[in-house]
Enzyme design. Structure first.
Site, PDB file in Angstrom:
ATOM      1  N   ASP A  35      33.844  70.498  -3.472  1.00  0.00           N
ATOM      2  CA  ASP A  35      32.409  70.310  -3.445  1.00  0.00           C
ATOM      3  C   ASP A  35      31.655  71.515  -2.864  1.00  0.00           C
ATOM      4  O   ASP A  35      30.666  71.986  -3.434  1.00  0.00           O
ATOM      5  CB  ASP A  35      32.206  69.075  -2.541  1.00  0.00           C
ATOM      6  CG  ASP A  35      30.847  68.518  -2.690  1.00  0.00           C
ATOM      7  OD1 ASP A  35      30.436  68.321  -3.845  1.00  0.00           O
ATOM      8  OD2 ASP A  35      30.191  68.307  -1.650  1.00  0.00           O
TER       9      ASP A  35
ATOM     10  N   ASP B 181      28.829  78.654  10.823  1.00  0.00           N
ATOM     11  CA  ASP B 181      27.983  77.532  11.199  1.00  0.00           C
ATOM     12  C   ASP B 181      26.766  77.709  10.294  1.00  0.00           C
ATOM     13  O   ASP B 181      25.951  78.603  10.520  1.00  0.00           O
ATOM     14  CB  ASP B 181      27.575  77.658  12.676  1.00  0.00           C
ATOM     15  CG  ASP B 181      26.708  76.503  13.114  1.00  0.00           C
ATOM     16  OD1 ASP B 181      25.838  76.093  12.319  1.00  0.00           O
ATOM     17  OD2 ASP B 181      26.884  76.018  14.232  1.00  0.00           O
ATOM     18  N   HIS B 182      26.661  76.898   9.246  1.00  0.00           N
ATOM     19  CA  HIS B 182      25.671  77.246   8.215  1.00  0.00           C
ATOM     20  C   HIS B 182      24.234  77.168   8.739  1.00  0.00           C
ATOM     21  O   HIS B 182      23.331  77.759   8.174  1.00  0.00           O
ATOM     22  CB  HIS B 182      25.855  76.404   6.947  1.00  0.00           C
ATOM     23  CG  HIS B 182      25.297  75.022   7.008  1.00  0.00           C
ATOM     24  ND1 HIS B 182      25.953  73.979   7.593  1.00  0.00           N
ATOM     25  CD2 HIS B 182      24.125  74.509   6.556  1.00  0.00           C
ATOM     26  CE1 HIS B 182      25.212  72.893   7.494  1.00  0.00           C
ATOM     27  NE2 HIS B 182      24.096  73.170   6.872  1.00  0.00           N
TER      28      HIS B 182
ATOM     29  N   HIS C 284      26.034  73.016  15.332  1.00  0.00           N
ATOM     30  CA  HIS C 284      24.646  73.313  14.941  1.00  0.00           C
ATOM     31  C   HIS C 284      23.652  73.143  16.100  1.00  0.00           C
ATOM     32  O   HIS C 284      22.806  73.997  16.345  1.00  0.00           O
ATOM     33  CB  HIS C 284      24.185  72.395  13.803  1.00  0.00           C
ATOM     34  CG  HIS C 284      25.090  72.357  12.611  1.00  0.00           C
ATOM     35  ND1 HIS C 284      25.803  73.453  12.185  1.00  0.00           N
ATOM     36  CD2 HIS C 284      25.396  71.367  11.746  1.00  0.00           C
ATOM     37  CE1 HIS C 284      26.507  73.122  11.110  1.00  0.00           C
ATOM     38  NE2 HIS C 284      26.281  71.869  10.827  1.00  0.00           N
TER      39      HIS C 284
HETATM   40  C1  BG6 Z   1      27.084  69.708   7.934  1.00  0.00           C
HETATM   41  C2  BG6 Z   1      27.599  68.373   8.362  1.00  0.00           C
HETATM   42  O1  BG6 Z   1      27.586  70.720   8.758  1.00  0.00           O
HETATM   43  O2  BG6 Z   1      25.654  69.712   8.016  1.00  0.00           O
HETATM   44  C3  BG6 Z   1      26.984  67.258   7.536  1.00  0.00           C
HETATM   45  O3  BG6 Z   1      29.007  68.360   8.225  1.00  0.00           O
HETATM   46  C4  BG6 Z   1      25.488  67.348   7.534  1.00  0.00           C
HETATM   47  O4  BG6 Z   1      27.405  65.989   8.020  1.00  0.00           O
HETATM   48  C5  BG6 Z   1      25.038  68.747   7.172  1.00  0.00           C
HETATM   49  O5  BG6 Z   1      24.985  66.411   6.594  1.00  0.00           O
HETATM   50  C6  BG6 Z   1      23.550  68.907   7.327  1.00  0.00           C
HETATM   51  O6  BG6 Z   1      23.195  70.161   6.844  1.00  0.00           O
HETATM   52  P1  BG6 Z   1      21.744  70.433   6.288  1.00  0.00           P
HETATM   53  O7  BG6 Z   1      21.750  71.892   5.989  1.00  0.00           O
HETATM   54  O8  BG6 Z   1      21.564  69.566   5.076  1.00  0.00           O
HETATM   55  O9  BG6 Z   1      20.806  70.043   7.376  1.00  0.00           O
END
Ligand code: BG6
Length: 518
Positions: A35, A203-204, A266
């Site tokens: 995914d 850490d996106h 995060h």
């Molecule tokens: C991910 C988590 O790191 O961040 C998810 O594993 C979460 O559970 C997601 O839904 C949220 O990311 P964003 O960018 O949609 O706020």
């Protein structure tokens, strides 16, 4: 008392940009048919190319358990690109997929890595690549250690590479470990084969434009720094509220929960950016030094009375978008007696000169009423009211909100006179919206992170010491929860608030902000 919104006018923007294009790179993606690869990685690489920042020699080797030919993988990637990009012409997408290759195998089998090595050598040669190999682990966390070991064993980690151009980089998704001990164990394995300078812990959130803007806002403006401290700031709230539930990720999420999934990474990373001292330069290690220093200054929790600083919840059945929404325990793949938390809120203090006794309230939850990611900085109340009948209670404090999602921007709340009566004031919200001003969609954070990784810039990636400090802080909480007799309290799906979290603030006379409030 009234409140009204104003929009700033932006007449001239003196824009200063700096961007570095990726050098010729070969990327190997483990979990390439998954995914993340389909929704984020491959579309982000195509966008980087569209922006003219991907070297034309770039190539990608997808690895996975499913058996696909190169052609089948390219078709899958093409379909994903059509679905997840909007502004790239089909012929450009087609040309991009020509750079993709695929190899299937068993992640546990040494022979698979020999095959990867041979295939990589062949396609590097074909594309004329002299630069780095980037290995991206988009696989379940349990496989991180063994894949790194096997890459090292076949000589692909290049730890001692004589030629800097022949380097290898390893990109590791979060969560990095499940607690302090497992994070250290995983790191020890990685360090056997890779240096810290080769490891990119993603850490996106750090790749989100508005999270990066925290540093620009704080350190490219002179007006904030003098008031960015305990003398002027009353409290700070960091919120990540999601409307999504656990979706199809129960097998991962039910073993993780919100503390490991969102809070350890995060949330603490965002808090560190807001609260850290100014780094001496924009160099990756100077910034990461300050972040880790800040995380180290967070006061350890008193575990005897942990529920006065931490609360956890789990969503139950409720209503979302006028429809019944199932509770967590009825979601597919969730254990019927699961005590996994889908909501966490905490009150943290930073024991240093700048922040002593300023509460940092952090909360994150799934299946809440509205998607909202923001950092709200509430300033101290004016000390005295000059305005006769208008009491201090009627003059809400200034709040600076850094809006991260869903509408990226910044807002500032302040008091202003309303025309007419001699004393008539109201709360005014000055809103800056990225979309209104720049009129472009925010780039996907993976674009920034993949590009930085190819360029070799680790600024937006977590260094091990910050991961370690975060686990040091949170592991006692995880252990206490494991022992706790009481399960997490339930909140109905679609809730705006979680009443148990209120107590964390009311003792200090504070309130949670409404989700998506101006
Ligand atoms: C991910 C988590 O790191 O961040 C998810 O594993 C979460 O559970 C997601 O839904 C949220 O990311 P964003 O960018 O949609 O706020």
């Amino acid at each position: 008392m009234t409140s009204w919104d104003i929009q700033p006018s932006v007449d001239a923007l003196d824009i200063v940009c700096a961007e570095t294009a990726a050098p010729p790179t070969a990327m190997v993606v483990f979990g390439a048919s998954g995914d993340l690869a389909n929704r984020k990685l491959i579309p982000s690489l195509a966008q980087i190319q569209q922006r003219g920042l991907l070297d034309e020699r770039f190539c990608l080797l997808g690895c996975g358990r499913k058996a696909y030919s190169d052609e089948q993988f390219r078709q899958l990637a093409y379909d994903a690109l059509v679905e997840h990009t909007s502004d790239i012409p089909p012929e450009t997408l087609k040309a991009f997929t020509e750079k993709l290759y695929y190899l299937s195998g068993d992640y546990g089998a040494p022979a698979f890595y020999e095959q990867i090595k041979e295939t990589l050598a062949r396609i590097r040669d074909k594309h004329g690549i002299t630069g780095c190999n980037v290995f991206y682990l988009s696989v379940p966390p349990l496989l991180y250690g063994s894949i790194a070991e096997q890459l090292g064993a076949v000589g692909l980690s290049q730890k001692e590479a004589a030629e800097p151009a022949q380097c290898a980089r390893l990109v590791v998704e979060k969560p990095f470990g499940r607690d302090l001990q497992t994070a250290i164990e995983l790191n020890d394995i990685l360090y056997k084969w890779f240096d810290e300078s080769q490891i990119y812990r993603i850490d996106h959130y750090l790749g989100k434009e508005t999270v990066q803007n925290i540093m620009i806002l704080r350190f490219a403006n002179a007006i904030f720094e003098p008031v960015w401290n305990r003398n002027h700031i009353e409290s700070i709230q960091v919120t990540i509220a999601e409307t999504l539930g656990v979706e199809h990720r129960a097998s991962y999420y039910d073993k993780s929960g919100a503390l490991r999934d969102m809070f350890q990474n995060h949330m603490l990373q965002m808090m560190a950016l807001v609260a850290m001292e100014p780094p001496i330069s924009f160099h990756a290690d100077h910034i990461r030094d300050e972040k880790v220093k800040l995380l180290r200054s967070i006061r350890p929790f008193e575990m005897d009375s942990w529920n006065s600083c931490f609360v956890r919840g789990q969503y139950g059945p409720g209503r979302m978008n006028d429809q019944n929404a199932p509770g967590y325990l009825s979601e597919e793949g969730v254990a019927p007696d699961s005590t996994t938390e889908t909501y966490v809120a905490a009150c943290l203090f930073v024991d240093n000169w700048r922040w002593k006794d300023v509460p940092f309230y952090l909360r994150t939850g799934k299946r809440l009423a509205r998607k909202t990611t923001e950092i709200a900085v509430t300033f101290r109340q004016v000390p005295h009211s000059l305005f006769g009948s208008v009491g201090l209670d009627e003059m809400p404090p200034n709040v600076l909100v850094l809006k991260i999602q869903p509408e990226e921007g910044i807002s500032l709340r302040f008091q202003a006179k309303r025309p007419g009566s001699k004393i008539c004031m109201g709360t005014l919200n000055m809103n800056f919206s990225y979309n209104d001003v720049f009129g472009v969609e925010m780039p996907e954070s993976y674009q920034r992170l993949l590009l930085d990784c190819m360029v070799g810039d680790q600024t937006l990636f977590a260094r091990f010491d910050s991961v370690e400090v975060a686990w040091q802080l949170l592991t006692p909480v995880l252990e206490t929860w494991k022992e706790a007799k009481t399960p997490p309290s339930e909140y109905p799906a679609g809730s705006e608030t979680f009443p148990e979290a209120d107590a964390l603030l009311t003792t200090n006379g504070h309130k949670w902000r409404r989700l998506s409030a101006p």
